[in-house]
Design an enzyme around this catalytic site. Structure first.
Site, PDB file in Angstrom:
ATOM      1  CG  MET A 151     -21.318  32.188 -24.390  1.00  0.00           C
ATOM      2  SD  MET A 151     -21.209  31.322 -25.941  1.00  0.00           S
ATOM      3  CE  MET A 151     -21.126  32.667 -27.117  1.00  0.00           C
ATOM      4  N   GLY A 152     -23.255  28.840 -22.339  1.00  0.00           N
ATOM      5  CA  GLY A 152     -22.589  27.899 -21.431  1.00  0.00           C
ATOM      6  C   GLY A 152     -21.590  27.072 -22.235  1.00  0.00           C
ATOM      7  NE  ARG A 153     -19.025  22.155 -18.557  1.00  0.00           N
ATOM      8  CZ  ARG A 153     -19.913  22.161 -17.564  1.00  0.00           C
ATOM      9  NH1 ARG A 153     -21.200  22.197 -17.827  1.00  0.00           N
ATOM     10  NH2 ARG A 153     -19.501  22.122 -16.316  1.00  0.00           N
ATOM     11  CB  ILE A 154     -23.643  23.116 -25.476  1.00  0.00           C
ATOM     12  CG1 ILE A 154     -23.387  21.816 -24.697  1.00  0.00           C
ATOM     13  CG2 ILE A 154     -24.102  22.801 -26.899  1.00  0.00           C
ATOM     14  CD1 ILE A 154     -24.610  20.941 -24.466  1.00  0.00           C
ATOM     15  CB  THR A 231     -29.223  20.958 -29.904  1.00  0.00           C
ATOM     16  OG1 THR A 231     -28.403  22.065 -29.505  1.00  0.00           O
ATOM     17  CG2 THR A 231     -29.210  20.838 -31.407  1.00  0.00           C
ATOM     18  NE  ARG A 233     -33.357  18.311 -21.098  1.00  0.00           N
ATOM     19  CZ  ARG A 233     -32.203  17.739 -21.460  1.00  0.00           C
ATOM     20  NH1 ARG A 233     -31.743  17.880 -22.691  1.00  0.00           N
ATOM     21  NH2 ARG A 233     -31.514  17.009 -20.599  1.00  0.00           N
ATOM     22  CD  GLU A 262     -37.326  15.198 -26.244  1.00  0.00           C
ATOM     23  OE1 GLU A 262     -36.641  14.296 -25.730  1.00  0.00           O
ATOM     24  OE2 GLU A 262     -36.865  16.304 -26.559  1.00  0.00           O
ATOM     25  CG  HIS A 281     -33.156  14.392 -26.816  1.00  0.00           C
ATOM     26  ND1 HIS A 281     -33.917  14.826 -25.755  1.00  0.00           N
ATOM     27  CD2 HIS A 281     -31.884  14.768 -26.509  1.00  0.00           C
ATOM     28  CE1 HIS A 281     -33.152  15.431 -24.852  1.00  0.00           C
ATOM     29  NE2 HIS A 281     -31.908  15.401 -25.298  1.00  0.00           N
TER      30      HIS A 281
HETATM   31  C1  DGY Z   1     -28.311  15.701 -21.893  1.00  0.00           C
HETATM   32  O1  DGY Z   1     -27.329  15.056 -21.521  1.00  0.00           O
HETATM   33  O2  DGY Z   1     -28.912  16.458 -21.127  1.00  0.00           O
HETATM   34  C2  DGY Z   1     -28.739  15.568 -23.309  1.00  0.00           C
HETATM   35  O3  DGY Z   1     -29.943  16.165 -23.578  1.00  0.00           O
HETATM   36  C3  DGY Z   1     -28.771  14.108 -23.741  1.00  0.00           C
HETATM   37  O4  DGY Z   1     -27.488  13.764 -23.986  1.00  0.00           O
END
Ligand code: DGY
Length: 320
Positions: A151-154, A231, A233, A262, A281
C-alpha cells in the site's frame, strides 16, 4: 558531458541542453552495455532508464560520474549501494506516474474480468452472430473484494479507484496507513487477503525480499475464481507457478503489465494461455505522464551536475 541512454519525450533534451554538453544513444532500444561503458568513461552525468543495468563494474569504468538520474520510479536495475559507496546520488521520478499506473491496473482488472480482449477478437473474427445469454460472460468488478499487496502511492491510488467501484478493499503492507483507513481499506495478513480477494493486485517494489513473492503457495492461497494483477515488477512472480495456476485452474485469470524477463520471450508458455492478458510494461505510458517523468529526471540530473541535492534522491545518505 552527460549521457542519455535513449531519445526522450519532448522537452527533456531542451531542458538539459542550455546547461550541459549532451551525448545520446540514438536508437529507441536499450543501449548495448559496451556502448554505455565507453560513453561513461568521460561522462559526469547519466540519464538512464529501467532497461539499463547500472552495476558496480560499470561505475568502475565511470571515473568522472557525479550523478545518475533514472526516468522511472523503480530503480531495481541500479546497484544503489555501489553508487552510494562512490558518493553518487541517484534520482528517480516518484509521484508523477502514480495515477496513470493505477488507471492501467484498473484497465487490466476490467479487461480480464470482462474478457474485453477476447470479446474484441471475437468481433474481428466474425463470431458475433447474435446477442447470446451465455456468451462471453465474465465477472463483476464493482462490489468485488480487492486485495492490494503493497500500500504505497500506487496501491493507494488503486484503492481510491476501487472505492468508487464499491469494492471491499483489503490490503497487506508492512505498516498500516492512515490513507488506507480513510478509504475503508482493511489491513489483513497476507494469507487472509489471498483467501478472501476476488482480485489480488501487486504494488510492492522489487527487492530481495519480494523477489519470487508470488510463488506456488501464494497462488494456491487465492480463490479459484480470483484474478491476479501485476503492474509492478515481473521478478516478484514465479512464472512457472503462475503458468500452472492458470492452466490447472488454481486461479481464474491474470493481467500482467510486467514480466520476469522483458520483453517476454516469445516461447513463454504464458503466451499460450487465453486467461493471461499481457501488456508490454505500459503502466506509465501517457503523453502527459511520460513528459513529466522526463522533465523530473532532467531536473534531478541538472541538480546533481550543479552539486545540489537532487529533488528526488533514492540514496540521500550520500549527503552525509
Ligand atoms: C517505473 O517508473 O518504475 C515504471 O515501471 C515505468 O514507468
Amino acid at each position: 558531458m552527460v549521457y542519455l541512454t535513449r531519445p526522450l519525450p519532448e522537452g527533456a533534451v531542451e531542458a538539459l541542453a542550455p546547461h550541459c554538453e549532451i551525448a545520446m544513444y540514438p536508437l529507441d532500444e536499450p543501449v548495448p552495455p559496451d556502448v554505455l561503458r565507453a560513453a561513461l568513461a568521460d561522462s559526469e552525468g547519466l540519464y538512464c532508464l529501467l532497461t539499463d543495468r547500472i552495476d558496480a563494474a560499470l561505475l568502475e569504468a565511470a571515473p568522472r560520474l557525479r550523478v545518475i538520474s533514472q526516468m522511472a520510479v523503480g530503480y531495481d536495475n541500479i546497484d544503489v549501494a555501489a553508487c552510494t559507496a562512490r558518493g553518487i546520488p541517484v534520482g528517480n521520478t516518484p509521484g508523477v506516474l502514480t495515477e496513470t499506473t493505477a488507471d492501467l491496473t484498473f484497465a487490466l482488472m476490467l479487461a480480464t474480468a470482462r474478457r474485453v480482449v477476447e470479446a474484441a477478437e471475437a468481433v474481428h473474427s466474425g463470431q458475433w452472430r447474435s446477442w447470446r445469454p451465455t456468451w462471453l460472460i465474465g465477472a463483476d468488478v464493482w462490489g468485488a473484494t480487492l486485495g492490494i499487496v503493497g500500500m504505497g502511492r500506487i496501491g493507494a491510488a488503486v484503492a481510491r479507484r476501487a472505492a468508487g467501484f464499491g469494492m471491499r478493499i483489503l490490503y497487506h503492507n508492512r505498516s498500516q496507513t492512515a490513507e488506507a483507513a480513510a478509504l475503508g481499506a482493511e489491513w489483513v495478513p497476507l494469507d487472509e487477503l489471498l483467501a478472501q480477494s476476488d482480485f489480488v493486485s501487486l504494488h510492492c517494489p522489487l527487492t530481495a525480499e519480494t523477489t519470487g513473492l508470488v510463488d506456488e503457495a501464494f497462488l494456491r492461497g487465492m480463490k479459484r475464481s480470483a484474478i491476479f494483477i501485476n503492474t509492478a515488477r515481473g521478478p516478484m512472480v514465479d512464472e512457472a507457478a503462475l503458468y500452472r495456476a492458470l492452466s490447472e485452474g488454481w486461479i481464474h485469470a491474470a493481467g500482467l503489465d510486467v514480466t520476469a524477463v522483458e520483453p517476454i520471450p516469445m516461447d513463454s508458455p504464458l503466451l499460450t494461455l487465453p486467461n493471461c492478458l499481457i501488456l508490454p510494461h505500459v503502466g506509465s505510458a501517457t503523453v502527459a505522464t511520460r513528459r513529466k517523468m522526463a522533465l523530473m529526471a532532467a531536473d534531478n540530473l541538472l541538480a546533481g551536475l550543479a552539486g545540489k541535492r537532487l529533488p528526488n534522491c533514492v540514496n540521500p545518505e550520500v549527503y552525509g
